[in-house]
Motif scaffolding. Structure first.
Motif, PDB file in Angstrom:
ATOM      1  N   GLN A 115       0.799  -1.212   0.000  1.00 11.18           N
ATOM      2  CA  GLN A 115       0.000   0.000   0.000  1.00 11.18           C
ATOM      3  C   GLN A 115       0.837   1.269   0.000  1.00 11.18           C
ATOM      4  O   GLN A 115       0.321   2.371  -0.179  1.00 11.18           O
ATOM      5  N   ASN A 116       2.142   1.109   0.221  1.00  7.43           N
ATOM      6  CA  ASN A 116       3.043   2.261   0.220  1.00  7.43           C
ATOM      7  C   ASN A 116       4.470   1.768   0.030  1.00  7.43           C
ATOM      8  O   ASN A 116       4.737   0.555   0.028  1.00  7.43           O
ATOM      9  N   ASP A 117       5.409   2.694  -0.094  1.00  4.87           N
ATOM     10  CA  ASP A 117       6.803   2.343  -0.382  1.00  4.87           C
ATOM     11  C   ASP A 117       7.548   1.781   0.817  1.00  4.87           C
ATOM     12  O   ASP A 117       8.682   1.301   0.675  1.00  4.87           O
ATOM     13  N   LYS A 118       6.939   1.828   1.993  1.00  5.17           N
ATOM     14  CA  LYS A 118       7.593   1.296   3.191  1.00  5.17           C
ATOM     15  C   LYS A 118       7.383  -0.209   3.338  1.00  5.17           C
ATOM     16  O   LYS A 118       8.072  -0.862   4.122  1.00  5.17           O
ATOM     17  N   GLU A 119       6.427  -0.764   2.608  1.00 10.06           N
ATOM     18  CA  GLU A 119       6.142  -2.198   2.675  1.00 10.06           C
ATOM     19  C   GLU A 119       6.971  -2.960   1.648  1.00 10.06           C
ATOM     20  O   GLU A 119       7.299  -2.438   0.585  1.00 10.06           O
ATOM     21  N   LEU A 120       7.283  -4.210   1.991  1.00  5.65           N
ATOM     22  CA  LEU A 120       8.047  -5.065   1.081  1.00  5.65           C
ATOM     23  C   LEU A 120       7.094  -5.834   0.167  1.00  5.65           C
ATOM     24  O   LEU A 120       6.192  -6.525   0.641  1.00  5.65           O
ATOM     25  N   GLY A 121       7.311  -5.721  -1.116  1.00  5.58           N
ATOM     26  CA  GLY A 121       6.471  -6.431  -2.077  1.00  5.58           C
ATOM     27  C   GLY A 121       6.521  -5.751  -3.419  1.00  5.58           C
ATOM     28  O   GLY A 121       7.353  -4.888  -3.672  1.00  5.58           O
ATOM     29  N   GLY A 122       5.614  -6.152  -4.308  1.00  7.48           N
ATOM     30  CA  GLY A 122       5.563  -5.572  -5.639  1.00  7.48           C
ATOM     31  C   GLY A 122       5.600  -6.639  -6.701  1.00  7.48           C
ATOM     32  O   GLY A 122       5.009  -7.721  -6.552  1.00  7.48           O
ATOM     33  N   ILE A 123       6.336  -6.371  -7.780  1.00  8.03           N
ATOM     34  CA  ILE A 123       6.400  -7.279  -8.924  1.00  8.03           C
ATOM     35  C   ILE A 123       7.703  -8.063  -8.896  1.00  8.03           C
ATOM     36  O   ILE A 123       8.785  -7.490  -8.850  1.00  8.03           O
ATOM     37  N   GLY A 124       7.573  -9.400  -8.914  1.00 13.58           N
ATOM     38  CA  GLY A 124       8.741 -10.273  -8.946  1.00 13.58           C
ATOM     39  C   GLY A 124       8.825 -11.029 -10.256  1.00 13.58           C
ATOM     40  O   GLY A 124       7.911 -10.978 -11.084  1.00 13.58           O
ATOM     41  N   VAL A 125       9.941 -11.731 -10.436  1.00 16.39           N
ATOM     42  CA  VAL A 125      10.130 -12.528 -11.643  1.00 16.39           C
ATOM     43  C   VAL A 125      10.785 -13.847 -11.265  1.00 16.39           C
ATOM     44  O   VAL A 125      11.691 -13.895 -10.436  1.00 16.39           O
ATOM     45  N   SER A 126      10.303 -14.925 -11.861  1.00 13.66           N
ATOM     46  CA  SER A 126      10.840 -16.263 -11.603  1.00 13.66           C
ATOM     47  C   SER A 126      11.158 -16.933 -12.932  1.00 13.66           C
ATOM     48  O   SER A 126      10.709 -16.491 -13.993  1.00 13.66           O
ATOM     49  N   VAL A 127      11.909 -18.028 -12.881  1.00 18.74           N
ATOM     50  CA  VAL A 127      12.377 -18.661 -14.115  1.00 18.74           C
ATOM     51  C   VAL A 127      12.304 -20.177 -14.002  1.00 18.74           C
ATOM     52  O   VAL A 127      12.433 -20.748 -12.905  1.00 18.74           O
ATOM     53  N   SER A 128      12.079 -20.836 -15.139  1.00 21.03           N
ATOM     54  CA  SER A 128      12.032 -22.292 -15.193  1.00 21.03           C
ATOM     55  C   SER A 128      12.485 -22.755 -16.566  1.00 21.03           C
ATOM     56  O   SER A 128      12.471 -21.992 -17.540  1.00 21.03           O
ATOM     57  N   ASN A 129      12.875 -24.023 -16.655  1.00 23.37           N
ATOM     58  CA  ASN A 129      13.231 -24.624 -17.938  1.00 23.37           C
ATOM     59  C   ASN A 129      12.022 -25.240 -18.636  1.00 23.37           C
ATOM     60  O   ASN A 129      12.146 -25.760 -19.742  1.00 23.37           O
ATOM     61  N   HIS A 130      10.864 -25.191 -17.983  1.00 22.89           N
ATOM     62  CA  HIS A 130       9.651 -25.808 -18.524  1.00 22.89           C
ATOM     63  C   HIS A 130       8.467 -24.902 -18.238  1.00 22.89           C
ATOM     64  O   HIS A 130       8.396 -24.301 -17.152  1.00 22.89           O
ATOM     65  N   PRO A 131       7.515 -24.765 -19.157  1.00 20.93           N
ATOM     66  CA  PRO A 131       6.367 -23.885 -18.906  1.00 20.93           C
ATOM     67  C   PRO A 131       5.539 -24.310 -17.703  1.00 20.93           C
ATOM     68  O   PRO A 131       4.872 -23.480 -17.082  1.00 20.93           O
ATOM     69  N   GLY A 132       5.607 -25.604 -17.352  1.00 22.66           N
ATOM     70  CA  GLY A 132       4.871 -26.097 -16.200  1.00 22.66           C
ATOM     71  C   GLY A 132       5.649 -26.047 -14.907  1.00 22.66           C
ATOM     72  O   GLY A 132       5.213 -26.613 -13.904  1.00 22.66           O
ATOM     73  N   GLY A 133       6.810 -25.358 -14.922  1.00 25.66           N
ATOM     74  CA  GLY A 133       7.597 -25.194 -13.707  1.00 25.66           C
ATOM     75  C   GLY A 133       8.366 -26.440 -13.327  1.00 25.66           C
ATOM     76  O   GLY A 133       8.495 -27.377 -14.134  1.00 25.66           O
ATOM     77  N   PRO A 134       8.917 -26.432 -12.113  1.00 28.92           N
ATOM     78  CA  PRO A 134       8.770 -25.403 -11.076  1.00 28.92           C
ATOM     79  C   PRO A 134       9.572 -24.147 -11.385  1.00 28.92           C
ATOM     80  O   PRO A 134      10.626 -24.218 -12.017  1.00 28.92           O
ATOM     81  N   TYR A 135       9.063 -22.990 -10.910  1.00 26.94           N
ATOM     82  CA  TYR A 135       9.724 -21.708 -11.114  1.00 26.94           C
ATOM     83  C   TYR A 135      10.473 -21.295  -9.846  1.00 26.94           C
ATOM     84  O   TYR A 135      10.006 -21.536  -8.735  1.00 26.94           O
ATOM     85  N   LYS A 136      11.631 -20.655 -10.047  1.00 25.18           N
ATOM     86  CA  LYS A 136      12.441 -20.173  -8.944  1.00 25.18           C
ATOM     87  C   LYS A 136      12.643 -18.676  -9.065  1.00 25.18           C
ATOM     88  O   LYS A 136      12.790 -18.141 -10.164  1.00 25.18           O
ATOM     89  N   ASP A 137      12.666 -18.005  -7.936  1.00 24.04           N
ATOM     90  CA  ASP A 137      12.870 -16.562  -7.895  1.00 24.04           C
ATOM     91  C   ASP A 137      14.169 -16.204  -8.623  1.00 24.04           C
ATOM     92  O   ASP A 137      15.222 -16.781  -8.343  1.00 24.04           O
ATOM     93  N   LEU A 138      14.097 -15.262  -9.550  1.00 25.38           N
ATOM     94  CA  LEU A 138      15.254 -14.937 -10.373  1.00 25.38           C
ATOM     95  C   LEU A 138      16.228 -13.987  -9.684  1.00 25.38           C
ATOM     96  O   LEU A 138      17.446 -14.151  -9.811  1.00 25.38           O
ATOM     97  N   ILE A 139      15.733 -12.998  -8.951  1.00 17.43           N
ATOM     98  CA  ILE A 139      16.629 -11.989  -8.384  1.00 17.43           C
ATOM     99  C   ILE A 139      16.559 -11.850  -6.875  1.00 17.43           C
ATOM    100  O   ILE A 139      17.305 -11.074  -6.288  1.00 17.43           O
ATOM    101  N   GLY A 140      15.675 -12.589  -6.212  1.00 18.56           N
ATOM    102  CA  GLY A 140      15.635 -12.576  -4.755  1.00 18.56           C
ATOM    103  C   GLY A 140      15.019 -11.339  -4.137  1.00 18.56           C
ATOM    104  O   GLY A 140      15.093 -11.140  -2.919  1.00 18.56           O
ATOM    105  N   LYS A 141      14.389 -10.507  -4.934  1.00 14.74           N
ATOM    106  CA  LYS A 141      13.740  -9.288  -4.460  1.00 14.74           C
ATOM    107  C   LYS A 141      12.773  -8.822  -5.541  1.00 14.74           C
ATOM    108  O   LYS A 141      12.827  -9.314  -6.680  1.00 14.74           O
ATOM    109  N   PRO A 142      11.894  -7.869  -5.236  1.00 16.19           N
ATOM    110  CA  PRO A 142      10.990  -7.371  -6.284  1.00 16.19           C
ATOM    111  C   PRO A 142      11.746  -6.656  -7.397  1.00 16.19           C
ATOM    112  O   PRO A 142      12.720  -5.941  -7.142  1.00 16.19           O
ATOM    113  N   LEU A 143      11.303  -6.853  -8.606  1.00 14.38           N
ATOM    114  CA  LEU A 143      11.837  -6.120  -9.742  1.00 14.38           C
ATOM    115  C   LEU A 143      11.359  -4.663  -9.693  1.00 14.38           C
ATOM    116  O   LEU A 143      12.108  -3.729  -9.988  1.00 14.38           O
ATOM    117  N   VAL A 144      10.099  -4.488  -9.335  1.00  8.38           N
ATOM    118  CA  VAL A 144       9.535  -3.169  -9.053  1.00  8.38           C
ATOM    119  C   VAL A 144       8.899  -3.260  -7.669  1.00  8.38           C
ATOM    120  O   VAL A 144       7.919  -3.980  -7.489  1.00  8.38           O
TER     121      VAL A 144
END
Length: 325
Positions: A115-144
């Motif tokens: 709800q504000n810039d003091k909270e942790l969250g936002g848009i993340g990105v994950s990656v996998s070798n298969h469209p059905g996953g499993p997906y893993k966090d790519l950068i360990g923090k929100p991209l935005v």
């Protein structure tokens, strides 16, 4: 003779029953369960849908996926991503965005409903070798992970332009931004004018952006109204550039009081070889009043002779079966 006749009638009845039960259309919803905000794609001659698990925020700690070879029979891929693999995500895992690049699959997601810039969250990105996953966090923090131009960092859509540049279009709270993605999707790249976050908000925009190119024109789509109400809907604009300007043309998806309410937050499937267009979206059954009771549906989308999108007719039948060649 009577035994033969009875046997013939029995076999005929079984054959007729089996034939009658064979599905020729997808039906709506296309799969069971409360799911919303569907992101759709075609990978490896299969249709894929990545929806939000529609439940109270604290229960939204995972994402499922569904695949189909014909738009009729869908296979569930449970928990392709969940908060156990994303240390900073605790709840409200929303509205996936998916893209394939160099034989890897990147699943973008919103989390924590900040709800504000003091909270942790936002848009993340994950990656996998298969469209059905499993997906893993790519950068360990929100991209935005903060607000820019008033846009809550949710509802991201990944758009590949005709020149190969990848953009992310996102935003809630009635503001929409477009940003350039780095080649590895781990960061954002400033535009030539030095800006990183460009606002492209059209009139009446609320959330759920989507973009595609057809015959040289950029179609920008979004959701309007309140997601818990019957007025939730989809509108669009057109431009010669992914940066706009985008002047609202009108609604193309909305409720039908005879079928369902709250039709919105969509994505598009385009069978390029046969030039077939489908809109995948969520809606609320007439029997339901709970805001989270949303189901994923599909219907045909089409264009008129001027390239304008025709109003979508929402149905109970869905679309005809269609395999990918």
């Amino acid at each position: 003779m009577r035994i033969f006749a009875a046997t013939f009638l029995l076999v005929s009845a079984v054959f007729t029953c089996s034939f009658a039960q064979e599905k020729t259309t997808s039906g709506n919803p296309i799969f069971k369960g409360w799911y919303a905000d569907p992101e759709s794609a075609i990978f490896n001659k299969q249709y894929w849908v990545y929806p939000t698990f529609s439940a109270p925020y604290k229960e939204q700690v995972f994402l499922d996926a569904f695949s189909s070879e014909d738009l009729i029979t869908w296979t569930k891929h449970p928990h392709v991503l969940d908060t156990s693999g994303v240390k900073w995500a605790k709840k409200a895992m929303w509205a996936p965005g998916i893209v394939e690049k160099e034989n890897k699959y990147y699943l973008f997601f919103g989390a924590n409903d900040i709800q504000n810039d003091k909270e942790l969250g936002g848009i993340g990105v994950s990656v996998s070798n298969h469209p059905g996953g499993p997906y893993k966090d790519l950068i360990g923090k929100p991209l935005v992970g903060s607000f820019h131009n008033g846009a809550q960092p949710i509802d991201q859509f990944i758009f590949k332009d005709t020149d190969g540049q990848y953009y992310m279009i996102y935003g809630g709270w009635s503001h929409c931004n477009i940003v350039k993605l780095s080649k590895d999707f781990k960061s954002l790249v400033p535009f030539k004018d030095g800006q990183t976050y460009k606002e492209i908000t059209p009139d009446k925009y609320v959330e759920g952006p989507y973009m595609f190119v057809r015959k040289g024109k950029y179609y920008f789509m979004w959701s309007e109204g309140g997601w818990t109400g019957p007025d939730y809907s989809v509108a669009y604009a057109m431009s010669d550039s992914p940066l706009g300007p985008f002047k609202r043309i009108g609604k193309i998806l909305k409720q039908d009081p005879a079928i369902a309410t709250g039709a919105g937050h969509h994505s598009i499937i385009h069978n390029a070889k046969k030039d077939l267009w489908y809109i995948v979206y969520h809606r609320r059954p007439l029997t339901e009043t709970d805001g989270n009771h949303r189901e994923t549906c599909i219907d045909v989308m089409s264009f008129d002779e001027n390239g304008l999108i025709k109003p979508v007719i929402i149905t109970k039948e869905g679309v005809k079966g269609q395999r990918l060649d």
